[in-house]
Design an enzyme around this catalytic site. Structure first.
Site, PDB file in Angstrom:
ATOM      1  N   GLY A 133      -8.265   4.881   0.006  1.00  0.00           N
ATOM      2  CA  GLY A 133      -6.827   4.674  -0.047  1.00  0.00           C
ATOM      3  C   GLY A 133      -6.498   3.648  -1.111  1.00  0.00           C
ATOM      4  O   GLY A 133      -7.370   2.903  -1.561  1.00  0.00           O
ATOM      5  N   LYS A 134      -5.258   3.611  -1.561  1.00  0.00           N
ATOM      6  CA  LYS A 134      -4.822   2.608  -2.532  1.00  0.00           C
ATOM      7  C   LYS A 134      -3.307   2.584  -2.530  1.00  0.00           C
ATOM      8  O   LYS A 134      -2.651   3.608  -2.299  1.00  0.00           O
ATOM      9  CB  LYS A 134      -5.314   2.961  -3.940  1.00  0.00           C
ATOM     10  CG  LYS A 134      -5.479   1.739  -4.838  1.00  0.00           C
ATOM     11  CD  LYS A 134      -6.715   0.940  -4.460  1.00  0.00           C
ATOM     12  CE  LYS A 134      -7.026  -0.125  -5.491  1.00  0.00           C
ATOM     13  NZ  LYS A 134      -8.316  -0.794  -5.208  1.00  0.00           N
ATOM     14  N   GLY A 135      -2.752   1.417  -2.808  1.00  0.00           N
ATOM     15  CA  GLY A 135      -1.297   1.326  -2.825  1.00  0.00           C
ATOM     16  C   GLY A 135      -0.830   0.089  -3.541  1.00  0.00           C
ATOM     17  O   GLY A 135      -1.625  -0.680  -4.097  1.00  0.00           O
TER      18      GLY A 135
END
Length: 434
Positions: free
Chosen positions: A116-118
């Site tokens: 995941g990444k944000g």
């Protein structure tokens, strides 16, 4: 959300984004693994990408609205895992590409997480501490339905830190009605964070550099090292390698580099986190007649050293300068410092590149340890964290090295083969629903 199609591989690598590079690397690795093409096609796309508006009341009473993202690539092996960054150039596409890298990074270390990444498209330097706190708490609320200890576990990244994670965890916990430290990692130890988490990416980079030097039948005590970037990753890697006997001859910050063929006392230079632009100050304070000299960041990359560690930002080794790289071994401390085209040039020149998804994976590994500590409500000592990190890194190194030796692959291809094999096996075992 739709994603972009990679440009033709003959185009300039200056157009490469994290997503384009990640997809190219996936396709290349898939050629070396017996994997269902449908699995490969699925892995080119994220499970979901959330875009949110994050309103912030500024100190002058005005309201400004920022855009935030969270990309969730794949969770076949466990909850999504990956950082939150505050940077003006954060985009959905960048988050997707970085989330793909996190999937591979977790898999190559055999951690029970997906990628995941944000982040938020904002310049963190333009925010006061109070504004950063308010922005983070609102961002946590906007993402509340997506994250959680068994869903998606964010961590610090560019422009965020342990305090940011503390605010995020507190905002999430207040809405859930109970303290849930495992919703994020990279927190201060006093509220459930792990000792050694901040230093972990640099420590793992140093461990892998040490193993690479040994693999190529060299002695660390006679090894010269250049490190681009003196933030948490670069500074910790440089200091450890120096402690283990290597000679660090060059380091840099955003303003430039210092080079001394006789070696630099890196323990005497504060990291960027400890004192911004300290490398520049150190170079300025050198006495006349010292053997050290100033260089540009680009010049550091082209030094004739045994080991080059690009540990600053992405896309610094490109098709434009790959022919000038004079290091014998490149160990990637930053995420994506070598473009796809540059990788091919270095391979042709027989310069091994040990990839980021292996070298700097200490961060997510110690995040995994923190997650375990939070679940069990039992904190580990720093000695245990470092011992277990060393074991995990050596196990991953052994797995990747076996692919290099048995299949004649590059280090990057070998790391992707290890990761893709594990993800594909999990997907094939679980099946496609419905």
């Amino acid at each position: 959300m739709s994603t972009t199609t990679p440009p033709d591989e003959t185009e300039s690598d200056e157009r490469d984004s994290a997503l384009v590079t990640a997809r190219r690397q996936l396709e290349r690795a898939a050629a070396h693994v017996d994997v269902d093409p449908g699995v490969v096609e699925r892995l080119k796309h994220p499970t979901r990408v959330q875009q949110v508006s994050v309103p912030l009341e500024r100190e002058d009473g005005s309201v400004e609205v920022f855009t935030g993202y969270r990309a969730q690539h794949d969770d076949v092996r466990g909850p999504y895992k990956g950082g939150l960054r505050y940077h003006p150039e954060v985009t959905a596409e960048e988050c997707i590409g970085l989330s793909m890298w996190m999937t591979w990074k977790c898999a190559v270390l055999d951690l029970p997480f997906g990628g995941g990444k944000g982040g938020i498209a904002v310049d963190p330097k333009s925010l006061s501490d109070d504004e950063t706190e308010r922005l983070t708490r609102r961002f946590a609320e906007e993402l509340r339905n997506m994250v959680g200890p068994t869903k998606d576990v964010p961590a610090p990244d560019m422009g965020t830190d342990a305090q940011t994670m503390a605010w995020f965890m507190d905002a999430y916990s207040m809405q859930q009605g109970e303290t849930i430290p495992g919703v994020v990692t990279g927190k201060p130890p006093v509220i459930g964070g792990s000792y050694g988490r901040e230093e972990a990416p640099g420590r793992s980079t140093a461990i892998i550099a040490r193993e690479a030097v040994d693999h190529y039948d060299r002695n660390l005590s006679s090894t010269t090292v250049a490190v681009q970037g003196f933030g948490s990753v670069g500074a910790n890697a440089a200091r450890l390698l120096e402690d283990w006997g290597a000679t660090v001859v060059a380091v840099s910050d955003v303003n430039g580099a210092i080079y001394d063929p006789d070696g630099i006392d890196v323990n005497a230079i504060p990291s960027h986190d400890e004192e911004p632009e300290a490398v520049t100050s150190y170079a300025t304070d050198l006495a006349d007649g010292d053997s050290a000299r100033r260089l540009s960041n680009a010049g550091l990359l082209e030094l004739d050293v045994d080991v080059l560690i690009p540990a600053a930002v992405g896309n610094v080794i490109t098709a434009d300068n790959a022919d000038a790289i004079a290091a014998d071994i490149v160990v990637e401390g930053a995420n994506g410092p070598t473009t796809f085209a540059a990788d091919a040039i270095l391979e042709e020149r027989d310069i091994p590149v040990v990839p980021d998804i292996l070298a700097n994976a200490g961060g997510v590994t110690v995040s995994y340890f923190e997650w375990l500590q939070d679940i069990n409500r039992r904190q580990w000592t720093l000695e245990r964290v470092n011992r277990e990190l060393e074991e995990h890194m050596l196990d991953a190194w052994t797995d990747v090295r076996a692919e290099v030796e048995d299949g004649g692959l590059t280090w990057r291809d070998a790391a992707y083969v290890v990761a893709l094999s594990r993800v594909a096996e999990a997907k094939e075992t679980r099946g496609l629903w419905p």
